[in-house]
Write an enzyme that holds these catalytic residues in place. Structure first.
Site, PDB file in Angstrom:
ATOM      1  N   ASP A 129       0.852  -1.190   0.000  1.00 27.25           N
ATOM      2  CA  ASP A 129       0.000   0.000   0.000  1.00 27.25           C
ATOM      3  C   ASP A 129       0.890   1.242   0.000  1.00 27.25           C
ATOM      4  O   ASP A 129       2.108   1.136   0.095  1.00 27.25           O
ATOM      5  CB  ASP A 129      -0.932   0.014   1.227  1.00 27.25           C
ATOM      6  CG  ASP A 129      -0.167  -0.211   2.513  1.00 27.25           C
ATOM      7  OD1 ASP A 129       0.993   0.235   2.619  1.00 27.25           O
ATOM      8  OD2 ASP A 129      -0.727  -0.850   3.434  1.00 27.25           O
ATOM      9  N   ASP A 137       1.393   5.018   1.814  1.00 27.90           N
ATOM     10  CA  ASP A 137       0.991   5.911   2.905  1.00 27.90           C
ATOM     11  C   ASP A 137       1.464   7.313   2.567  1.00 27.90           C
ATOM     12  O   ASP A 137       2.525   7.495   1.960  1.00 27.90           O
ATOM     13  CB  ASP A 137       1.646   5.456   4.215  1.00 27.90           C
ATOM     14  CG  ASP A 137       1.324   4.012   4.530  1.00 27.90           C
ATOM     15  OD1 ASP A 137       0.140   3.703   4.732  1.00 27.90           O
ATOM     16  OD2 ASP A 137       2.251   3.171   4.537  1.00 27.90           O
ATOM     17  N   ASP A 144      10.476   4.203  12.364  1.00 30.26           N
ATOM     18  CA  ASP A 144      11.268   3.135  12.966  1.00 30.26           C
ATOM     19  C   ASP A 144      12.624   2.948  12.288  1.00 30.26           C
ATOM     20  O   ASP A 144      13.669   3.222  12.865  1.00 30.26           O
ATOM     21  CB  ASP A 144      10.456   1.826  13.046  1.00 30.26           C
ATOM     22  CG  ASP A 144       9.717   1.469  11.771  1.00 30.26           C
ATOM     23  OD1 ASP A 144       9.884   2.179  10.756  1.00 30.26           O
ATOM     24  OD2 ASP A 144       8.973   0.463  11.776  1.00 30.26           O
TER      25      ASP A 144
HETATM   26  P1  ATP Z   1       4.192  -2.491   4.914  1.00 36.33           P
HETATM   27  O1  ATP Z   1       3.036  -1.572   4.612  1.00 36.33           O
HETATM   28  O2  ATP Z   1       4.872  -3.055   3.733  1.00 36.33           O
HETATM   29  O3  ATP Z   1       3.893  -3.481   5.956  1.00 36.33           O
HETATM   30  P2  ATP Z   1       5.306  -0.085   6.018  1.00 36.33           P
HETATM   31  O4  ATP Z   1       6.740   0.300   6.338  1.00 36.33           O
HETATM   32  O5  ATP Z   1       4.617   0.767   5.016  1.00 36.33           O
HETATM   33  O6  ATP Z   1       5.346  -1.589   5.593  1.00 36.33           O
HETATM   34  P3  ATP Z   1       3.156   0.597   7.770  1.00 36.33           P
HETATM   35  O7  ATP Z   1       2.709  -0.115   8.965  1.00 36.33           O
HETATM   36  O8  ATP Z   1       2.283   0.732   6.601  1.00 36.33           O
HETATM   37  O9  ATP Z   1       4.526  -0.106   7.366  1.00 36.33           O
HETATM   38  O10 ATP Z   1       3.625   2.036   8.271  1.00 36.33           O
HETATM   39  C1  ATP Z   1       3.964   3.101   7.394  1.00 36.33           C
HETATM   40  C2  ATP Z   1       5.168   3.851   7.935  1.00 36.33           C
HETATM   41  O11 ATP Z   1       4.857   4.387   9.223  1.00 36.33           O
HETATM   42  C3  ATP Z   1       6.402   2.998   8.169  1.00 36.33           C
HETATM   43  O12 ATP Z   1       7.161   2.837   7.012  1.00 36.33           O
HETATM   44  C4  ATP Z   1       7.136   3.775   9.224  1.00 36.33           C
HETATM   45  O13 ATP Z   1       7.813   4.873   8.671  1.00 36.33           O
HETATM   46  C5  ATP Z   1       5.996   4.297  10.071  1.00 36.33           C
HETATM   47  N1  ATP Z   1       5.680   3.377  11.177  1.00 36.33           N
HETATM   48  C6  ATP Z   1       4.723   2.427  11.195  1.00 36.33           C
HETATM   49  N2  ATP Z   1       4.700   1.784  12.367  1.00 36.33           N
HETATM   50  C7  ATP Z   1       5.666   2.326  13.113  1.00 36.33           C
HETATM   51  C8  ATP Z   1       6.128   2.106  14.427  1.00 36.33           C
HETATM   52  N3  ATP Z   1       5.593   1.178  15.215  1.00 36.33           N
HETATM   53  N4  ATP Z   1       7.147   2.884  14.878  1.00 36.33           N
HETATM   54  C9  ATP Z   1       7.689   3.837  14.098  1.00 36.33           C
HETATM   55  N5  ATP Z   1       7.306   4.093  12.860  1.00 36.33           N
HETATM   56  C10 ATP Z   1       6.298   3.350  12.355  1.00 36.33           C
HETATM   57 MG    MG Z   2       2.523   0.601   4.454  1.00 34.98          MG
END
Ligand code: ATP
Ligand code: MG
Length: 485
Positions: A52, A54, A128
């Site tokens: 997805d 963001d 993170d």
């Molecule tokens: P995916 O969607 O592929 O699982 P993602 O990195 O996009 O991976 P998401 O959960 O969609 O993960 O979160 C979007 C962004 O928000 C992350 O890339 C990160 O920058 C931030 N983020 C999400 N969860 C956390 C967390 N627990 N602590 C710090 N930053 C976070």
């Molecule tokens: Mg994501």
């Protein structure tokens, strides 16, 4: 801060879905800064297919709502976010965050509320991993890299922004995220993270709500690298924290299903995370069933009670929503029916809504070396590909074999235990089995016996008049199964 040319790293507007571009454009036109951030940018640079996209902006949730009107909903308390609906897509739009105020942090250092708006410079340090903190502006063809994230991408390293111990304490779910990204991206976990990722640290996961852990477990099951992540969960002692009583070993059945799940995702097939929960909890379910059988509970009741117990235990760690629970228990219950179907129920079983999942479960058990399935996984596999006439022939053959087996076992077992749980009060004259042999699939020899009881004549075949009777056919069309229906 480094400004990178996005096209140099394989990013291009044409690789983005129109929904995320619209979000960026609407916010920009309303006078705000807006970027794509996180996994979408990371995965595109790595040549992967992002799950997805963001977005992040300097607009507050209320301002985002004003820009999108009814297409926007504000969600979350601990972490307020805007959900923007564009066509069928849902885009999460976050506001730049500043460091949280002291008073919203727990004694263990966990951030309880995180709605302190800030600048992009403050926002990136809150993320993170470095590789999740790249900000992409597609209209300008730029990526803002504040922390040499691009080097970590090149060296395939998962590196925290800030001190790893503190980042884990702030949000223990980052432990799960560490293992998930390490497995999904095939990245190395930086040594300073490994150093603090101790069993004691993993215990902090107990402070996370079962709802959030369930969501995270689903992400683990559906990311396409389940087989890689399971050993990591054990290695870092996370398994114990999220799977209550499930022994931390990857038995051949779990391994087989994990591989199968990953393959399905690779070819774009759908998967149901509840199926994997059913697999993980299977051994516990069998043990608990045995426990109740030892207390002389009838098999159907033993299974029903065991299912309830096992799922309730798991709920202390990850919530199991009602529909997931129903699915899991139906899949387990299906095992009994598929193992010893009454011949006249075979056709309707194959059309049962839970047949597919129940059959896959049985087949994968068999393929992973579980001999207690008695070859029925293969039997059903072949059955499904037969023509109508051929089906009748194999049912007749199956029937004859069952009758033979029944004759062999009648001397040792005598029971009137029903295959389908009977909710009616038991007659005080009905006999109970004092000792019941349970096989590893939780199907008692008594069950098998009962399954064949319905066949009064040894050689009933598809031409048998009873199978032609209208009433029998009508009844078969309405057969329902088990207590979890
Ligand atoms: P995916 O969607 O592929 O699982 P993602 O990195 O996009 O991976 P998401 O959960 O969609 O993960 O979160 C979007 C962004 O928000 C992350 O890339 C990160 O920058 C931030 N983020 C999400 N969860 C956390 C967390 N627990 N602590 C710090 N930053 C976070
Ligand atoms: Mg994501």
């Amino acid at each position: 801060m480094h400004t990178l040319r996005a096209s140099k790293y394989g990013l291009a507007i044409k690789k983005l879905p129109p929904s995320i571009i619209e979000v960026i454009d609407v916010l920009t036109k309303a006078g705000y800064e807006a970027y794509i951030v996180g996994g979408g940018v990371r995965d595109l640079i790595l040549g992967l297919n992002p799950k997805d996209f963001d977005a992040v902006t300097n607009a507050t949730p209320a301002q985002i709502k004003a820009a999108f009107g009814r297409r926007c909903r504000i969600i979350g308390r601990r972490f307020e976010l805007a959900h923007v609906y564009i066509g069928r897509d849902l885009i999460e739009v976050a506001t730049f965050r500043a460091p949280p105020k002291k008073e919203v942090t727990s004694a263990q250092g966990m951030i309880l509320r995180d709605n302190n708006w800030g600048t992009i410079e403050q926002d990136f340090v809150r993320r993170d991993f470095s590789i999740n903190a790249m900000y992409y502006q597609p209209r300008k063809d730029i990526i803002l890299d504040f922390c040499h994230a691009i080097d970590d991408i090149k060296s395939k390293t998962l590196r925290f922004l800030g001190q790893p111990a503190k980042r884990f304490e702030e949000d223990p779910v980052r432990m799960l995220r560490t293992l998930r990204f390490a497995a999904k991206l095939k990245f190395n976990i930086a040594q300073d993270i490994v150093d603090v990722f101790t069993p004691n640290m993993a215990k902090l996961l107990r402070d996370i709500s079962p709802h959030r852990l369930y969501d995270e477990s689903q992400k683990l099951f559906t990311m396409g690298q389940l087989n890689q992540v399971l050993p990591l969960l054990i290695q870092f002692d996370v398994w114990k924290q999220i799977f209550a009583d499930i022994p931390p070993t990857i038995n051949p059945f779990i391994e087989r299903v994990a591989r199968n799940t990953d393959q399905r995702i690779q070819v774009g097939k759908s998967i149901n995370p509840a199926f994997f929960y059913a697999v993980l909890l299977w051994e516990n379910f069998l043990e608990r069933t045995q426990f109740y059988l030892n207390k002389a509970l009838p098999p159907a009741e033993a299974r029903a009670q065991a299912g309830l117990d096992v799922i309730k235990r798991q709920c202390t760690r990850t919530v199991i929503p009602r529909f997931t629970e129903t699915f899991i228990r139906e899949v387990w219950e299906m095992q009994v029916r598929l193992m010893s179907p009454k011949p006249q129920q075979i056709e309707s079983l194959a059309g049962h809504p839970r047949f597919r999942a129940g059959f896959d479960f049985l087949y994968l058990r068999e393929k992973s070396g579980d001999t207690t399935t008695d070859g029925m996984g293969q039997w059903w596999e072949e059955y499904q590909h037969l023509s109508r006439d051929e089906k009748e022939i194999v049912i007749a053959k199956y029937n004859r074999q069952r009758s033979k087996k029944r004759h062999k076992s009648t001397e040792t077992i005598d029971t009137q235990e029903p295959l389908v749980k009977d909710e009616r009060p038991r007659s005080k004259f009905s006999r109970r089995v004092k000792t019941t042999n349970v096989t590893t699939d939780g199907i008692t020899t008594a069950d098998r016996h009962v399954a064949t009881q319905s066949t009064s004549s040894e050689n009933i075949d598809f031409k048998h008049p009873i199978l032609k009777r209208k009433r029998v056919q009508r009844d078969l069309a309405h057969v329902t199964f088990g207590p979890t229906q």
